[in-house]
Design an enzyme around this catalytic site. Structure first.
Site, short mmCIF file in Angstrom:
data_model
loop_
_atom_site.label_atom_id
_atom_site.label_comp_id
_atom_site.label_asym_id
_atom_site.label_seq_id
_atom_site.Cartn_x
_atom_site.Cartn_y
_atom_site.Cartn_z
N HIS A 183 0.85 -1.19 0.00
CA HIS A 183 0.00 0.00 0.00
C HIS A 183 0.89 1.24 0.00
CE1 HIS A 183 -3.22 2.77 1.04
NE2 HIS A 183 -4.04 1.81 0.68
N ASP A 198 -8.02 -5.11 0.10
CA ASP A 198 -8.53 -5.99 -0.95
C ASP A 198 -8.27 -7.47 -0.68
OD1 ASP A 198 -9.71 -4.11 -2.58
OD2 ASP A 198 -7.84 -3.63 -3.61
N1 ACO Z 1 3.89 -7.94 -4.06
C1 ACO Z 1 5.22 -7.99 -4.17
N2 ACO Z 1 6.00 -6.89 -4.12
C2 ACO Z 1 5.41 -5.71 -3.94
C3 ACO Z 1 4.02 -5.58 -3.80
C4 ACO Z 1 3.24 -6.76 -3.87
N3 ACO Z 1 1.92 -6.73 -3.77
N4 ACO Z 1 3.70 -4.28 -3.63
C5 ACO Z 1 4.85 -3.61 -3.69
N5 ACO Z 1 5.89 -4.46 -3.87
C6 ACO Z 1 7.30 -4.11 -4.03
C7 ACO Z 1 7.56 -3.68 -5.46
O1 ACO Z 1 7.89 -4.74 -6.30
C8 ACO Z 1 8.68 -2.68 -5.29
O2 ACO Z 1 9.87 -3.43 -5.12
P1 ACO Z 1 11.28 -2.87 -5.69
O3 ACO Z 1 11.55 -1.62 -4.92
O4 ACO Z 1 12.23 -4.01 -5.40
O5 ACO Z 1 11.07 -2.63 -7.16
C9 ACO Z 1 8.37 -2.02 -3.95
O6 ACO Z 1 7.57 -2.96 -3.21
C10 ACO Z 1 7.58 -0.72 -4.10
O7 ACO Z 1 6.44 -0.98 -4.92
P2 ACO Z 1 5.63 0.17 -5.68
O8 ACO Z 1 4.64 -0.50 -6.56
O9 ACO Z 1 6.55 1.16 -6.28
O10 ACO Z 1 4.96 0.90 -4.43
P3 ACO Z 1 3.68 1.80 -4.45
O11 ACO Z 1 3.67 2.60 -3.21
O12 ACO Z 1 3.55 2.52 -5.74
O13 ACO Z 1 2.63 0.61 -4.41
C11 ACO Z 1 0.65 -0.53 -4.69
C12 ACO Z 1 1.38 0.57 -3.92
C13 ACO Z 1 0.36 -0.03 -6.11
C14 ACO Z 1 -0.67 -0.79 -3.98
C15 ACO Z 1 1.49 -1.84 -4.74
O14 ACO Z 1 1.77 -2.29 -3.43
C16 ACO Z 1 0.79 -2.94 -5.55
O15 ACO Z 1 0.87 -2.92 -6.78
N6 ACO Z 1 0.12 -3.90 -4.87
C17 ACO Z 1 -0.61 -4.95 -5.57
C18 ACO Z 1 -1.96 -4.42 -6.07
C19 ACO Z 1 -2.92 -4.14 -4.93
O16 ACO Z 1 -3.13 -4.96 -4.03
N7 ACO Z 1 -3.57 -2.97 -5.00
C20 ACO Z 1 -4.61 -2.56 -4.01
C21 ACO Z 1 -4.14 -1.42 -3.19
S1 ACO Z 1 -5.30 -0.99 -1.95
C22 ACO Z 1 -6.51 -0.19 -2.81
O17 ACO Z 1 -6.35 0.43 -3.80
C23 ACO Z 1 -7.84 -0.30 -2.24
#
Ligand code: ACO
Length: 380
Positions: A263, A317
């Site tokens: 998140h 979620d």
């Molecule tokens: N699984 C594995 N690794 C993850 C996950 C995940 N679900 N989420 C983040 N990471 C890792 C990324 O791979 C990244 O790693 P790196 O630095 O080695 O490249 C690091 O954590 C940062 O990830 P970002 O996507 O840049 O972080 P951001 O703050 O933009 O992400 C987000 C937030 C988009 C929710 C992300 O965690 C994600 O894509 N999660 C999966 C989708 C999801 O569950 N979305 C629902 C969110 S809640 C909502 O909207 C109601």
């Protein structure tokens, strides 16, 4: 020549772009409050209707005020007949989020003053839109299955009426409460992507139908509200408890995201996920879905060990997917259900935006070349 450095905050991370009196979030301590009231207290004791009143008015209603608000919502349950005709002419293969977005946008066509945006207008249009979203979704869902459309029942709560129109029978008290809890937990969450979208549209002094249909478009993406469907797809793909570990390890090794985790704001456990975790456990036991819950628990344990130290935990979620499955929702109705609940937050933010509005207009750092010659088309 290109600009050497950019000051842009990728994804606007850390940027404060509005003031709000609705949700307080402490992403490090795992706190979420609506107007100062902890989310768990509302999930346990309130109703969706009362929580929406709280968000739109900044205080809990007195009994008579709540009765009036509920009556106003129920009076608005029915859809215009012509809208039912339109929905029942859509391709049956349409995706429900596209239907919901289109239906909400179409509601503006039956509003004689669609552009009116005084606080009273926005309240009235918000009530109408919120009350009609279940009808848009359920009309389409029954039509695509060839089942007769179920008219709303004004004696039922928002959650119960939604399930009634979907299934053609009144839900049990447990099922009604389960959906109501999900609606409460999802209704607002600060300046998330879809809420920001609604505020940007409202800031141009556009109408509320545009603000809400734009927000629905933002919500459906897999990185935002679409993740709950992604979680269920993932659980189906994993299939068994034994397959959880190889599946998760494979995802992480390939640097692929595990849906329902991570998140932008929470770097500890999302309090909504924590509430839904214990709630969905009981519900899964009652509905014979314990295997699904056990798989989710195992995924959480593995993710905890692998990436918990990096602040990646289950988000709302993750366990809402199990909860929706247990109350019998089809997979492609998970995200529309999220949209229906988020109308509370979206509308509240539109009201806040319009109070002392200033056009939201950030800027971009230009990082392209300068002083380029214009080359005639035949010489390129
Ligand atoms: N699984 C594995 N690794 C993850 C996950 C995940 N679900 N989420 C983040 N990471 C890792 C990324 O791979 C990244 O790693 P790196 O630095 O080695 O490249 C690091 O954590 C940062 O990830 P970002 O996507 O840049 O972080 P951001 O703050 O933009 O992400 C987000 C937030 C988009 C929710 C992300 O965690 C994600 O894509 N999660 C999966 C989708 C999801 O569950 N979305 C629902 C969110 S809640 C909502 O909207 C109601």
């Amino acid at each position: 020549m290109t600009t050497a450095t950019s000051t842009a905050s990728k994804g606007l991370e850390g940027v404060v772009a509005a003031e709000s009196k609705m949700s307080f979030i402490d992403g490090n301590l795992g706190i979420l409050e609506y107007v100062g009231i902890p989310i768990a207290a509302l999930a346990e004791n309130s109703t969706f209707e009362e929580t929406v009143f709280l968000l739109w008015n900044g205080r809990l209603p007195k009994r008579a005020e709540l009765d009036e608000f509920v009556a106003q919502i129920r009076a608005q349950y029915p859809l215009p007949k012509e809208l039912i005709d339109i929905i029942t002419s859509f391709p049956k293969t349409a995706e429900p989020m596209h239907v919901l977005r289109t239906g909400v946008s179409a509601l503006s066509l039956w509003d004689r003053t669609p552009d009116a945006i005084t606080p009273d207008d926005v309240h009235a249009k918000g009530i109408s839109m919120m009350a009609k979203m279940p009808g848009i979704l359920t009309t389409f869902d029954r039509y695509r299955q060839g089942k007769p459309i179920v008219p709303p029942d004004r004696s039922l709560s928002f959650a119960a009426n939604l399930m009634y129109m979907l299934n053609g029978e009144k839900p049990t008290r447990t099922m009604e409460k389960a959906l109501d809890v999900c609606l409460i937990l999802h209704t607002d969450h600060g300046l998330n992507a879809s809420t920001f979208t609604a505020r940007v549209i409202a800031s141009t002094l556009s109408d509320v139908y545009s603000a809400i249909s734009g927000a629905i478009g933002a919500l459906r993406g897999p990185l935002h509200g679409g993740a709950n469907e992604g979680v269920m797809h993932m659980l189906h793909e994993i299939g068994s408890l034994a397959n959880v570990e190889p599946f998760i390890r494979d995802r992480l090794e390939k640097h692929e995201k595990v849906m329902g985790f991570g998140h932008r704001v929470y770097k500890t456990r999302d309090p909504r996920a924590m509430f839904l975790k214990s709630f969905s456990k009981k519900l899964a036991e009652q509905t014979g879905n314990s295997k699904l819950y056990e798989m989710s628990r195992k995924i959480e344990d593995l993710m905890d060990a692998a990436v918990g130290s990096r602040g990646i935990y289950p988000n709302v979620d993750f366990y809402s997917a199990t909860t929706y499955h247990c109350i019998g929702l089809k997979l492609d109705l998970f995200t529309p259900m999220f949209a229906i609940s988020r109308i509370g937050g979206w509308l509240g933010h539109v009201i806040e935006q319009q109070d002392g509005n200033r056009l939201i207009r950030p800027k971009a750092d230009y990082i392209g070349p300068h002083d380029q010659p214009y080359i005639p088309i035949d010489e390129r």
